[in-house]
Design a protein around this motif. Sequence first.
Motif, PDB file in Angstrom:
ATOM      1  N   VAL A 125       1.020  -1.742  -0.036  1.00 12.20           N
ATOM      2  CA  VAL A 125      -0.228  -0.262  -0.486  1.00 12.20           C
ATOM      3  C   VAL A 125       0.728   1.054  -0.297  1.00 12.20           C
ATOM      4  O   VAL A 125       1.614   1.448   0.753  1.00 12.20           O
ATOM      5  CB  VAL A 125      -1.143   0.071   1.006  1.00 12.20           C
ATOM      6  N   ASP A 126       0.931   1.414  -1.073  1.00  6.33           N
ATOM      7  CA  ASP A 126       2.182   2.515  -1.569  1.00  6.33           C
ATOM      8  C   ASP A 126       1.603   4.375  -1.919  1.00  6.33           C
ATOM      9  O   ASP A 126       2.436   5.367  -1.759  1.00  6.33           O
ATOM     10  CB  ASP A 126       2.888   2.374  -2.090  1.00  6.33           C
ATOM     11  N   GLY A 127       0.195   4.501  -1.212  1.00 14.16           N
ATOM     12  CA  GLY A 127       0.045   5.783  -1.375  1.00 14.16           C
ATOM     13  C   GLY A 127      -0.033   6.774  -3.412  1.00 14.16           C
ATOM     14  O   GLY A 127      -1.438   7.601  -3.496  1.00 14.16           O
ATOM     15  N   LYS A 128       0.020   5.356  -4.337  1.00 15.40           N
ATOM     16  CA  LYS A 128      -0.610   5.517  -5.182  1.00 15.40           C
ATOM     17  C   LYS A 128      -2.059   5.221  -5.699  1.00 15.40           C
ATOM     18  O   LYS A 128      -2.442   6.061  -6.840  1.00 15.40           O
ATOM     19  CB  LYS A 128       0.641   4.671  -6.602  1.00 15.40           C
ATOM     20  N   ASP A 129      -2.231   4.814  -5.530  1.00 15.37           N
ATOM     21  CA  ASP A 129      -3.252   4.339  -6.100  1.00 15.37           C
ATOM     22  C   ASP A 129      -4.270   3.572  -4.605  1.00 15.37           C
ATOM     23  O   ASP A 129      -4.696   2.535  -4.584  1.00 15.37           O
ATOM     24  CB  ASP A 129      -4.179   3.075  -7.033  1.00 15.37           C
ATOM     25  N   ALA A 135      -6.938   3.605  -2.897  1.00 10.21           N
ATOM     26  CA  ALA A 135      -8.152   2.949  -2.335  1.00 10.21           C
ATOM     27  C   ALA A 135      -8.273   1.158  -2.760  1.00 10.21           C
ATOM     28  O   ALA A 135      -8.995   0.621  -2.154  1.00 10.21           O
ATOM     29  CB  ALA A 135      -9.017   3.555  -3.309  1.00 10.21           C
ATOM     30  N   ALA A 136      -7.265   1.736  -3.911  1.00 13.69           N
ATOM     31  CA  ALA A 136      -8.009   0.184  -4.910  1.00 13.69           C
ATOM     32  C   ALA A 136      -6.117  -0.595  -3.652  1.00 13.69           C
ATOM     33  O   ALA A 136      -6.753  -1.581  -3.498  1.00 13.69           O
ATOM     34  CB  ALA A 136      -6.933   0.176  -5.811  1.00 13.69           C
ATOM     35  N   ASP A 137      -5.472  -0.048  -3.368  1.00  8.61           N
ATOM     36  CA  ASP A 137      -4.293  -0.963  -2.818  1.00  8.61           C
ATOM     37  C   ASP A 137      -5.034  -1.764  -1.757  1.00  8.61           C
ATOM     38  O   ASP A 137      -5.186  -2.206  -0.914  1.00  8.61           O
ATOM     39  CB  ASP A 137      -3.322   0.056  -2.411  1.00  8.61           C
ATOM     40  N   LYS A 138      -5.454  -0.744  -0.493  1.00 10.05           N
ATOM     41  CA  LYS A 138      -6.248  -1.345   0.425  1.00 10.05           C
ATOM     42  C   LYS A 138      -7.065  -2.084   0.109  1.00 10.05           C
ATOM     43  O   LYS A 138      -7.550  -3.152   1.344  1.00 10.05           O
ATOM     44  CB  LYS A 138      -6.605  -0.525   1.112  1.00 10.05           C
ATOM     45  N   ARG A 139      -7.893  -2.005  -0.903  1.00 10.89           N
ATOM     46  CA  ARG A 139      -9.580  -2.872  -1.293  1.00 10.89           C
ATOM     47  C   ARG A 139      -8.816  -3.913  -0.860  1.00 10.89           C
ATOM     48  O   ARG A 139      -9.062  -5.274  -0.296  1.00 10.89           O
ATOM     49  CB  ARG A 139     -10.247  -2.652  -2.201  1.00 10.89           C
ATOM     50  N   PHE A 140      -7.482  -4.272  -2.355  1.00 14.59           N
ATOM     51  CA  PHE A 140      -7.610  -6.254  -2.687  1.00 14.59           C
ATOM     52  C   PHE A 140      -6.737  -6.443  -1.196  1.00 14.59           C
ATOM     53  O   PHE A 140      -7.073  -6.904  -0.702  1.00 14.59           O
ATOM     54  CB  PHE A 140      -6.046  -5.580  -3.439  1.00 14.59           C
ATOM     55  N   TYR A 141      -5.964  -5.481  -0.499  1.00 18.24           N
ATOM     56  CA  TYR A 141      -5.056  -5.635   0.851  1.00 18.24           C
ATOM     57  C   TYR A 141      -6.053  -6.607   1.879  1.00 18.24           C
ATOM     58  O   TYR A 141      -5.902  -7.947   2.046  1.00 18.24           O
ATOM     59  CB  TYR A 141      -3.916  -4.795   1.546  1.00 18.24           C
ATOM     60  N   GLU A 142      -6.622  -5.843   1.973  1.00 14.81           N
ATOM     61  CA  GLU A 142      -7.782  -5.982   2.860  1.00 14.81           C
ATOM     62  C   GLU A 142      -8.131  -7.613   3.165  1.00 14.81           C
ATOM     63  O   GLU A 142      -8.465  -7.779   3.535  1.00 14.81           O
ATOM     64  CB  GLU A 142      -9.088  -4.930   3.860  1.00 14.81           C
ATOM     65  N   GLN A 143      -8.789  -8.257   1.560  1.00 19.20           N
ATOM     66  CA  GLN A 143      -9.529  -8.591   1.192  1.00 19.20           C
ATOM     67  C   GLN A 143      -8.213  -9.948   1.057  1.00 19.20           C
ATOM     68  O   GLN A 143      -8.948 -10.928   1.629  1.00 19.20           O
ATOM     69  CB  GLN A 143      -9.953  -8.876  -0.519  1.00 19.20           C
ATOM     70  N   TRP A 144      -7.535  -9.452   0.580  1.00 19.20           N
ATOM     71  CA  TRP A 144      -6.160 -10.387   0.492  1.00 19.20           C
ATOM     72  C   TRP A 144      -5.761 -11.313   2.048  1.00 19.20           C
ATOM     73  O   TRP A 144      -6.024 -12.153   2.378  1.00 19.20           O
ATOM     74  CB  TRP A 144      -5.143 -10.395   0.211  1.00 19.20           C
ATOM     75  N   ARG A 145      -5.672 -10.122   2.761  1.00 23.11           N
ATOM     76  CA  ARG A 145      -5.293 -10.676   4.549  1.00 23.11           C
ATOM     77  C   ARG A 145      -6.632 -11.480   5.312  1.00 23.11           C
ATOM     78  O   ARG A 145      -6.624 -12.212   6.083  1.00 23.11           O
ATOM     79  CB  ARG A 145      -4.994  -9.130   5.037  1.00 23.11           C
ATOM     80  N   ALA A 146      -7.832 -10.781   4.960  1.00 24.53           N
ATOM     81  CA  ALA A 146      -9.396 -11.856   5.501  1.00 24.53           C
ATOM     82  C   ALA A 146      -9.332 -13.393   4.970  1.00 24.53           C
ATOM     83  O   ALA A 146      -9.487 -14.576   5.727  1.00 24.53           O
ATOM     84  CB  ALA A 146     -10.531 -11.069   5.290  1.00 24.53           C
ATOM     85  N   ASP A 147      -9.089 -13.330   3.912  1.00 26.45           N
ATOM     86  CA  ASP A 147      -8.880 -14.239   3.019  1.00 26.45           C
ATOM     87  C   ASP A 147      -7.420 -15.538   3.184  1.00 26.45           C
ATOM     88  O   ASP A 147      -7.271 -17.261   3.894  1.00 26.45           O
ATOM     89  CB  ASP A 147      -8.427 -14.293   1.522  1.00 26.45           C
ATOM     90  N   LEU A 148      -6.870 -14.844   3.839  1.00 28.37           N
ATOM     91  CA  LEU A 148      -5.421 -15.352   4.365  1.00 28.37           C
ATOM     92  C   LEU A 148      -5.413 -16.295   5.877  1.00 28.37           C
ATOM     93  O   LEU A 148      -4.825 -17.145   6.060  1.00 28.37           O
ATOM     94  CB  LEU A 148      -4.216 -14.292   4.422  1.00 28.37           C
ATOM     95  N   LYS A 149      -6.081 -15.369   6.426  1.00 24.25           N
ATOM     96  CA  LYS A 149      -6.250 -15.899   7.835  1.00 24.25           C
ATOM     97  C   LYS A 149      -6.838 -17.134   8.083  1.00 24.25           C
ATOM     98  O   LYS A 149      -6.792 -17.473   8.588  1.00 24.25           O
ATOM     99  CB  LYS A 149      -7.326 -15.047   8.233  1.00 24.25           C
ATOM    100  N   GLU A 150      -8.129 -17.167   6.736  1.00 25.03           N
ATOM    101  CA  GLU A 150      -8.364 -19.088   6.808  1.00 25.03           C
ATOM    102  C   GLU A 150      -7.381 -20.196   5.914  1.00 25.03           C
ATOM    103  O   GLU A 150      -7.554 -21.405   6.752  1.00 25.03           O
ATOM    104  CB  GLU A 150      -9.989 -18.831   5.600  1.00 25.03           C
ATOM    105  N   ALA A 151      -7.167 -19.329   4.438  1.00 23.89           N
ATOM    106  CA  ALA A 151      -5.726 -20.165   3.891  1.00 23.89           C
ATOM    107  C   ALA A 151      -4.598 -20.572   5.053  1.00 23.89           C
ATOM    108  O   ALA A 151      -4.237 -21.389   4.234  1.00 23.89           O
ATOM    109  CB  ALA A 151      -5.616 -19.065   2.691  1.00 23.89           C
ATOM    110  N   GLY A 152      -4.356 -19.625   5.701  1.00 26.97           N
ATOM    111  CA  GLY A 152      -3.051 -19.616   6.281  1.00 26.97           C
ATOM    112  C   GLY A 152      -3.901 -21.409   7.318  1.00 26.97           C
ATOM    113  O   GLY A 152      -2.259 -21.329   7.850  1.00 26.97           O
ATOM    114  N   VAL A 153      -4.243 -21.190   7.989  1.00 29.47           N
ATOM    115  CA  VAL A 153      -4.509 -22.542   8.592  1.00 29.47           C
ATOM    116  C   VAL A 153      -4.892 -23.646   8.308  1.00 29.47           C
ATOM    117  O   VAL A 153      -5.109 -24.616   9.603  1.00 29.47           O
ATOM    118  CB  VAL A 153      -5.322 -21.863   9.876  1.00 29.47           C
ATOM    119  N   LYS A 154      -5.642 -23.692   7.258  1.00 31.01           N
ATOM    120  CA  LYS A 154      -5.402 -24.944   6.378  1.00 31.01           C
ATOM    121  C   LYS A 154      -4.828 -25.419   6.237  1.00 31.01           C
ATOM    122  O   LYS A 154      -3.086 -25.064   5.555  1.00 31.01           O
ATOM    123  CB  LYS A 154      -6.489 -24.383   5.020  1.00 31.01           C
TER     124      LYS A 154
END
Length: 231
Positions: free
Chosen positions: A63-67, A69-88
């Motif tokens: 998340v570098d400030g260039k975009d 909003a898009a950075d944060k949307r992707f990042y937040e969804q990625w982190r949420a999904d990783l919390k599930e995939a990370g313990v699978k």
Amino acid sequence: MVANENDPEFSRTLLTSLGGPEGTIRVHNELAERAYVDDTGNKKRHLALDGHLANVLRTATTVDGKDTAADKRFYEQWRADLKEAGVKEYRVDLTETDYDKPQDVCGYQSLVTLMQQGSGYDDQFLHDLADDIRAVEDEDKGGDKDIWDLRGTFTGEQQKDGTFDDSGKGWFANDPLDGVLGIMSKDPAAATAYLDPGTEAGKDRPPLPGTRPRLERRRHVQAASQRGDVR
């Protein structure tokens, strides 16, 4: 992939097309199995592809400030999904030992192993990943301190005191928290911000737990970050 691994839009699109964190973990596992078990003659080629995948992951999670909003949307969804995939759990042949069949590994172990092929990760990603992994193994938060245990070791030679050497011979992140700290230790600012209670990011973070086999690395990283000379 090589030509576009520094392009945020390409990187996010690629990781999404792979199936998010779970798909990325599976692709990494396949490359690792080919490199270390099934196709060792082309080990360098498979590890090179794994390195490019790690670079894509770095770019997509920055998340570098260039975009922003898009950075944060992707990042937040990625982190949420990783919390599930990370313990699978994922079955991989590379965990086979002389005395046992292949074992299941957790997603966080595979993801951090992938990340060790790259560098330059965003501080926020490293900090959040470390926190999420700590929560998984923290019994006070309902976690399991033995969640990363495997029969046999893939992290280097075990010493008489139970710790593991830091020779770099080991390639698999048996303990993903130690793996993240190892990545973080290459960036003094990121390590200091995470571990120093005097910083904004570190002021509310509890001390690192001392129950894992590679406690000495954690102590080293923590002490060095406080001195400002993490290497």
